[in-house]
Design a protein around this motif. Structure first.
Motif, PDB file in Angstrom:
ATOM      1  N   VAL B 231     -64.441  64.140 169.612  1.00  0.00           N
ATOM      2  CA  VAL B 231     -63.994  65.231 168.751  1.00  0.00           C
ATOM      3  C   VAL B 231     -64.675  66.540 169.110  1.00  0.00           C
ATOM      4  O   VAL B 231     -65.788  66.555 169.637  1.00  0.00           O
ATOM      5  N   ASN B 232     -63.969  67.627 168.852  1.00  0.00           N
ATOM      6  CA  ASN B 232     -64.590  68.953 168.840  1.00  0.00           C
ATOM      7  C   ASN B 232     -65.018  69.215 167.408  1.00  0.00           C
ATOM      8  O   ASN B 232     -64.327  68.806 166.476  1.00  0.00           O
ATOM      9  N   TYR B 233     -66.155  69.919 167.256  1.00  0.00           N
ATOM     10  CA  TYR B 233     -66.587  70.133 165.876  1.00  0.00           C
ATOM     11  C   TYR B 233     -67.454  71.377 165.725  1.00  0.00           C
ATOM     12  O   TYR B 233     -67.969  71.908 166.715  1.00  0.00           O
ATOM     13  N   VAL B 234     -67.550  71.818 164.480  1.00  0.00           N
ATOM     14  CA  VAL B 234     -68.493  72.883 164.128  1.00  0.00           C
ATOM     15  C   VAL B 234     -69.359  72.397 162.980  1.00  0.00           C
ATOM     16  O   VAL B 234     -68.917  71.597 162.165  1.00  0.00           O
ATOM     17  N   VAL B 235     -70.615  72.885 162.980  1.00  0.00           N
ATOM     18  CA  VAL B 235     -71.548  72.494 161.925  1.00  0.00           C
ATOM     19  C   VAL B 235     -71.971  73.746 161.161  1.00  0.00           C
ATOM     20  O   VAL B 235     -72.300  74.758 161.779  1.00  0.00           O
ATOM     21  N   LEU B 236     -71.922  73.660 159.843  1.00  0.00           N
ATOM     22  CA  LEU B 236     -72.437  74.754 159.026  1.00  0.00           C
ATOM     23  C   LEU B 236     -73.709  74.269 158.347  1.00  0.00           C
ATOM     24  O   LEU B 236     -73.682  73.313 157.577  1.00  0.00           O
ATOM     25  N   ALA B 395     -72.377  77.320 149.329  1.00  0.00           N
ATOM     26  CA  ALA B 395     -71.139  76.812 148.742  1.00  0.00           C
ATOM     27  C   ALA B 395     -69.972  77.738 149.064  1.00  0.00           C
ATOM     28  O   ALA B 395     -68.876  77.293 149.417  1.00  0.00           O
ATOM     29  N   GLU B 396     -70.223  79.054 148.981  1.00  0.00           N
ATOM     30  CA  GLU B 396     -69.158  80.019 149.298  1.00  0.00           C
ATOM     31  C   GLU B 396     -68.718  79.886 150.744  1.00  0.00           C
ATOM     32  O   GLU B 396     -67.528  79.856 151.056  1.00  0.00           O
ATOM     33  N   GLN B 397     -69.703  79.775 151.639  1.00  0.00           N
ATOM     34  CA  GLN B 397     -69.370  79.664 153.070  1.00  0.00           C
ATOM     35  C   GLN B 397     -68.629  78.363 153.353  1.00  0.00           C
ATOM     36  O   GLN B 397     -67.719  78.321 154.167  1.00  0.00           O
ATOM     37  N   SER B 398     -69.037  77.285 152.657  1.00  0.00           N
ATOM     38  CA  SER B 398     -68.338  76.008 152.847  1.00  0.00           C
ATOM     39  C   SER B 398     -66.892  76.133 152.435  1.00  0.00           C
ATOM     40  O   SER B 398     -65.990  75.606 153.088  1.00  0.00           O
ATOM     41  N   GLU B 399     -66.685  76.869 151.347  1.00  0.00           N
ATOM     42  CA  GLU B 399     -65.317  77.076 150.891  1.00  0.00           C
ATOM     43  C   GLU B 399     -64.508  77.867 151.902  1.00  0.00           C
ATOM     44  O   GLU B 399     -63.361  77.542 152.195  1.00  0.00           O
ATOM     45  N   ALA B 400     -65.150  78.923 152.437  1.00  0.00           N
ATOM     46  CA  ALA B 400     -64.480  79.732 153.447  1.00  0.00           C
ATOM     47  C   ALA B 400     -64.128  78.869 154.655  1.00  0.00           C
ATOM     48  O   ALA B 400     -63.037  78.975 155.238  1.00  0.00           O
ATOM     49  N   LEU B 401     -65.051  77.977 155.016  1.00  0.00           N
ATOM     50  CA  LEU B 401     -64.827  77.075 156.152  1.00  0.00           C
ATOM     51  C   LEU B 401     -63.651  76.143 155.863  1.00  0.00           C
ATOM     52  O   LEU B 401     -62.802  75.905 156.730  1.00  0.00           O
ATOM     53  N   ALA B 402     -63.589  75.653 154.641  1.00  0.00           N
ATOM     54  CA  ALA B 402     -62.498  74.756 154.263  1.00  0.00           C
ATOM     55  C   ALA B 402     -61.154  75.465 154.392  1.00  0.00           C
ATOM     56  O   ALA B 402     -60.187  74.920 154.928  1.00  0.00           O
ATOM     57  N   ALA B 403     -61.121  76.723 153.918  1.00  0.00           N
ATOM     58  CA  ALA B 403     -59.879  77.496 153.998  1.00  0.00           C
ATOM     59  C   ALA B 403     -59.488  77.701 155.459  1.00  0.00           C
ATOM     60  O   ALA B 403     -58.323  77.530 155.844  1.00  0.00           O
ATOM     61  N   ALA B 404     -60.493  78.041 156.296  1.00  0.00           N
ATOM     62  CA  ALA B 404     -60.211  78.289 157.710  1.00  0.00           C
ATOM     63  C   ALA B 404     -59.736  77.020 158.409  1.00  0.00           C
ATOM     64  O   ALA B 404     -58.849  77.061 159.269  1.00  0.00           O
ATOM     65  N   ALA B 405     -60.329  75.874 158.017  1.00  0.00           N
ATOM     66  CA  ALA B 405     -59.936  74.606 158.623  1.00  0.00           C
ATOM     67  C   ALA B 405     -58.482  74.284 158.292  1.00  0.00           C
ATOM     68  O   ALA B 405     -57.768  73.672 159.084  1.00  0.00           O
ATOM     69  N   PHE B 406     -58.057  74.735 157.132  1.00  0.00           N
ATOM     70  CA  PHE B 406     -56.686  74.496 156.714  1.00  0.00           C
ATOM     71  C   PHE B 406     -55.713  75.379 157.489  1.00  0.00           C
ATOM     72  O   PHE B 406     -54.623  74.965 157.861  1.00  0.00           O
ATOM     73  N   ILE B 463     -66.447  67.986 155.898  1.00  0.00           N
ATOM     74  CA  ILE B 463     -67.124  66.706 155.678  1.00  0.00           C
ATOM     75  C   ILE B 463     -68.577  66.987 155.331  1.00  0.00           C
ATOM     76  O   ILE B 463     -69.288  67.665 156.080  1.00  0.00           O
ATOM     77  N   GLU B 464     -69.013  66.478 154.210  1.00  0.00           N
ATOM     78  CA  GLU B 464     -70.384  66.728 153.786  1.00  0.00           C
ATOM     79  C   GLU B 464     -71.299  65.691 154.428  1.00  0.00           C
ATOM     80  O   GLU B 464     -71.325  64.532 154.033  1.00  0.00           O
ATOM     81  N   VAL B 465     -72.034  66.106 155.420  1.00  0.00           N
ATOM     82  CA  VAL B 465     -72.926  65.192 156.132  1.00  0.00           C
ATOM     83  C   VAL B 465     -74.197  64.985 155.328  1.00  0.00           C
ATOM     84  O   VAL B 465     -74.710  63.880 155.217  1.00  0.00           O
ATOM     85  N   SER B 466     -74.706  66.064 154.779  1.00  0.00           N
ATOM     86  CA  SER B 466     -75.820  65.973 153.824  1.00  0.00           C
ATOM     87  C   SER B 466     -75.629  67.126 152.861  1.00  0.00           C
ATOM     88  O   SER B 466     -74.695  67.915 152.996  1.00  0.00           O
ATOM     89  N   GLN B 469     -75.618  70.366 154.870  1.00  0.00           N
ATOM     90  CA  GLN B 469     -74.917  70.421 156.150  1.00  0.00           C
ATOM     91  C   GLN B 469     -73.474  69.937 155.987  1.00  0.00           C
ATOM     92  O   GLN B 469     -73.256  68.853 155.438  1.00  0.00           O
ATOM     93  N   VAL B 470     -72.525  70.760 156.441  1.00  0.00           N
ATOM     94  CA  VAL B 470     -71.128  70.311 156.425  1.00  0.00           C
ATOM     95  C   VAL B 470     -70.514  70.472 157.812  1.00  0.00           C
ATOM     96  O   VAL B 470     -70.977  71.277 158.615  1.00  0.00           O
ATOM     97  N   VAL B 471     -69.486  69.694 158.089  1.00  0.00           N
ATOM     98  CA  VAL B 471     -68.898  69.635 159.428  1.00  0.00           C
ATOM     99  C   VAL B 471     -67.387  69.645 159.312  1.00  0.00           C
ATOM    100  O   VAL B 471     -66.823  69.103 158.358  1.00  0.00           O
ATOM    101  N   VAL B 472     -66.732  70.300 160.294  1.00  0.00           N
ATOM    102  CA  VAL B 472     -65.278  70.168 160.427  1.00  0.00           C
ATOM    103  C   VAL B 472     -65.006  69.655 161.832  1.00  0.00           C
ATOM    104  O   VAL B 472     -65.625  70.119 162.792  1.00  0.00           O
TER     105      VAL B 472
END
Lengths: 225, 617
Positions: B231-236, B395-406, B463-466, B469-472
């Motif tokens: 997989v290709n991935y990004v980590v926040l 949390a805000e950045q995770s949300e932004a990431l979720a929107a971008a992933a969509f 994906i909440e790794v911890s 830390q979240v990953v897409v």
């Protein structure tokens, strides 16, 4: 539809008439129904009180009986027998009276009083209730009869298994009777039936396997004879 | 039409129905009628008694807790199959319900007093050799049970145990049974045997390519490679967020105030109480009056502990002066709580009514943590504020990431179209069950093989790794499962085939030997076994020994058995049976086995005679 138009007097009159005709039976019905309801409740309540009393006595028995045999004193044993007998006397016909009987039979066996054990078990069997306690008592009685060498009586008790769940115990005991009588081929068949049922139910089969192995030559011997 | 209804409602049948409803209400209350419409189906029903969803959930939760304790840090919830845990919990509850309903059906009862005394004498509620109500409450809270529910559990346990002891413990072995089992156990057999070892025969076997090819063709499904992906991935990372957070004075003031309020909430109050229950002997008015009387007595200086001992209906506390120990607000039912936290130290309350009855409460003492000054607390508060703001930003950045992933369909675009400072990375190949690096985490593997990523080629959810830390992820490479080429598996197949053929050859040789013996001609080097018992054969293989003990008791009988090394043949020489008396220990074991069997048989009967319905699931 002429009845629709009535004066008040007529209505009162009609009600009176109706009451004269049906009043008695209505009251009787209500009394019978209420009586039945409260009577049933009372009966249940009484059953429960009796049951709880028996249960308390029985609890004393099992508290003692679960002690390892080696730690039981003569006094303990005497008390166990007293309590078991008390259950039989004070709560006849109850589950706890039956358990009391089973315990007395066990105590008798432990004291090598097989006649006594047979008498206890016989009275449970004679009570004629259908159910697991009776079935357990019946197969135990057969085993006690084998010990007493009353083989025909024993065989009669285990000839037919009352319910499939009891197959292992009944067939093994039947095998033991036939073995004692020297009918080895028939004994083998019974042991094999017991083993099949034990395997299906997940009961340890080592003893049965040994009994079957032991009769490996039975067929030969029988045909030779 | 209305007239019609009016006419009909005066008909005899209508009157009977209305009369019936009135009587039903009067005798059984409104529940009897409401209950009719409320038949939400239970997960299972045993002999007409329902198993509730919450019971299953509680059992599953208990099981998980057990695993958690067992595995400690290695515990990973996703490793457990929820459906499996649920199913086994349900089966366990069914067994239990069967035992309970059948025990009642047979006429089993448990008295209230015996449950009381069971609670008072249970070791888990004891402290310093005495029943402690604090411990009792604590243990119950931990298993999320109310005292009433706990009593029900105890009642069921007692009931089942009574029947178990009545059916099982009443059985014992008879002397003839002990004697026979002992004879079979101590029987000795002398014999001689020989083993045809497969390993020795392998050198005589030649495998043809055709054999190998045929085996490969027939067993292709055994030689599949696992399906793998990269997989290709990004980590926040929370720790990557640039934290130039400024905290102003007002915020510090506010959070200091919150700290003080919170400290107030952790105030603990030590209370004693006398409980006056409303029961069959005492109606509400009488209970209230008695409580009032006790309250006056205690207020005017009578010994509270003595009154509690004499009058209290709380069996847990009455013998310790009504003591309930220290509790924070929220430790009791709300009416009790409100009264307690409104009292002065040493004061005795007026009667307080709760669901349990009337309480007379005495506030023994108050324990309050000491507050730190603003100057002392300042550094803590600043770092708390910073960390909570950081969490908010994360949390805000995770949300932004979720929107971008969509919105984006691959990781490259995702990185290009966002300004979160993300870096695209690529994993190595990994399978569903195993991976390294980012794929070490099972949540990542599950997401990678999910339809969304694998089949639809979309980006995963966040994906909440911890917690920090979240990953897409998005699919990079996919390797379908494939059959390994013959060359790769040839050695494995050869070894397998060789073993099979050698075993077959050993069996042939054994068969030939048996035939030779029957003809009276054999010249083989036997190994002798003397005085073997069924469970102890010394050096001889166990399987062979069992076969020997199944032989008719005649010298010269021959048997053959498959053993680990190959195939063995044995010839019986002698059988010895002696009367060996069973030791006390052996006797006890045989008795125990009889008792267990009786109880087991009873349990089978109970289950076979139960009406068990499972609804769907």
């Amino acid at each position: 539809m002429s009845e629709e138009i009535r004066t008040e007097e007529e209505q009162v009159e009609a009600i009176k008439n109706w009451w004269n005709e049906n009043g008695k039976s209505l009251i009787v019905t209500v009394v019978v129904v209420l009586g039945g309801y409260f009577g049933w409740n009372g009966y249940q309540e009484q059953q429960r009180t009796q049951g709880e009393a028996a249960s308390s006595v029985y609890q004393q028995l099992v508290n003692k009986a679960t002690k390892p045999v080696t730690e039981q004193t003569e006094d303990d044993k005497l008390e166990l027998e007293t309590v078991a007998a008390q259950l039989k006397e004070e709560f006849p016909g109850s589950l706890y009276a039956k358990f009391g009987g089973l315990y007395l039979a066990k105590f008798a066996i432990e004291a090598n009083d097989f006649e006594g054990a047979a008498a206890e078990l016989q009275s449970l069997v004679d009570a004629g209730d259908k159910g697991p306690i009776t079935y357990l008592a019946q197969v135990r009685l057969a085993r006690v009869f084998i010990q007493l060498e009353k083989l025909d009586e024993a065989l009669a008790l285990v000839k037919t298994t009352p319910e499939a769940s009891f197959t292992t115990q009944y067939e093994e005991t039947k095998g033991d009777v036939l073995f004692a009588k020297g009918e080895l081929t028939a004994a083998l068949t019974a042991y094999q039936a017991a083993r099949a049922s034990a395997t299906a139910l997940g009961i340890n089969t080592q003893v049965l396997q040994r009994k079957i192995d032991d009769l490996a030559g039975a067929k030969l011997a029988n045909t030779d004879a | 039409m209305l007239q019609n209804i009016r006419d009909n409602s005066q008909g005899t049948i209508a009157k009977i129905i209305v009369g019936f409803i009135i009587i039903t209400f009067a005798l059984f209350g409104i529940e009897s009628i409401v209950a009719l419409g409320n038949s939400e189906s239970a997960p299972a029903t045993v002999n007409g008694s329902d198993i509730q969803e919450v019971e299953i959930l509680r059992l599953v939760e208990m099981q998980k807790n057990r695993f958690r304790q067992q595995f400690g840090e290695n515990y990973d919830e996703s490793l457990f199959n929820e459906g499996f845990l649920r199913q086994s919990a349900l089966e366990q509850l069914i067994e239990q319900k069967v035992a309970v309903t059948q025990a009642r059906e047979l006429g089993g009862y448990v008295s209230t007093q015996s449950i009381d005394s069971a609670i008072l004498s249970a070791p888990e509620f004891q402290q310093d050799g005495q029943f402690s109500s604090d411990r009792f409450k604590m243990v119950l809270r931990r298993s999320a049970l109310t005292p009433l529910a706990y009593r029900a559990v105890l009642e069921e346990q007692a009931l089942v145990a009574q029947v178990q002891l009545g059916t099982g413990l009443t059985d014992t072995a008879l002397p003839y049974e002990v004697k026979r089992q002992q004879a079979l156990k101590t029987e000795q057999r002398d014999y001689e045997y020989v083993i045809f070892a497969a390993a020795d025969l392998k050198k005589d076997i030649e495998l043809s390519d055709d054999d190998i090819q045929a085996f490969y063709d027939a067993n292709k499904q055994r030689y599949q490679t696992e399906e793998k992906v990269a997989v290709n991935y990004v980590v926040l990372n929370k720790s990557d967020i640039k934290s130039d957070i400024q905290v102003d004075e007002e915020e510090i003031e506010q959070s200091y105030q919150d700290y003080l309020d919170q400290l107030g909430d952790t105030e603990e109050r030590k209370a004693s109480h006398i409980l006056i229950e409303v029961n069959d002997d005492r109606n509400d008015d009488a209970a209230a009056a008695l409580a009032q009387q006790l309250s006056s007595k205690a207020s005017s200086g009578e010994d509270f502990a003595v009154l509690a001992k004499e009058y209290s209906d709380d069996i847990g506390s009455k013998n310790v002066g009504g003591d309930l120990g220290y509790n924070t607000r929220g430790g009791f039912v709300v009416e009790f709580d409100d009264a307690l936290f409104d009292m002065l130290e040493g004061q005795v309350s007026e009667p307080v009514k709760t669901e349990f009855g009337y309480h007379v409460i005495k506030l023994d003492s108050i324990r309050k943590p000491v507050a730190l000054s603003l100057a002392e607390k300042r550094d803590d508060l600043v770092s708390e504020i910073k960390s909570s703001q950081l969490t908010e930003m994360f949390a805000e950045q995770s949300e932004a990431l979720a929107a971008a992933a969509f919105e984006n369909d691959n990781i490259e675009n995702l990185v290009a179209n966002t300004d979160l400072g993300l870096v695209a990375q690529t994993s190595n190949m990994f399978s569903r069950n195993q991976g390294a690096g980012i794929a070490l985490n099972p949540a990542i593997r599950v997401a990678a093989f999910d339809e969304k990523v694998l089949a639809d080629r979309e980006l995963s959810d966040v994906i909440e790794v911890s917690a920090d830390q979240v990953v897409v992820i998005g699919l990079s490479k996919h390797a379908e499962p494939a059959v390994k080429p013959l060359a790769d598996v040839k050695t494995v197949i050869e070894a397998q085939l060789l073993t099979e053929k050698a075993n077959a050859l050993a069996a042939e040789k054994a068969e030939a030997l048996v035939a030779d013996i029957a003809m009276g001609s054999s010249s083989i080097a036997w190994v002798s076994v003397n005085a073997a018992t069924y469970s102890d054969a010394g050096e001889a293989p166990v399987e062979l020994n069992k076969a020997v003990f199944a032989l008719p008791k005649q010298s010269g009988e021959v048997t053959s058995a498959k053993v680990a090394a190959g195939q063995a043949v044995a010839r019986l020489k002698a059988v010895t049976q002696e009367d060996v008396t069973a030791s006390a220990e052996e006797q006890a074991t045989i008795n125990q086995a009889k008792a267990n069997e009786s109880f087991y048989v009873y349990r089978q009967w109970a289950k076979a005679n139960s009406d068990i319905e499972r609804s769907g699931s």
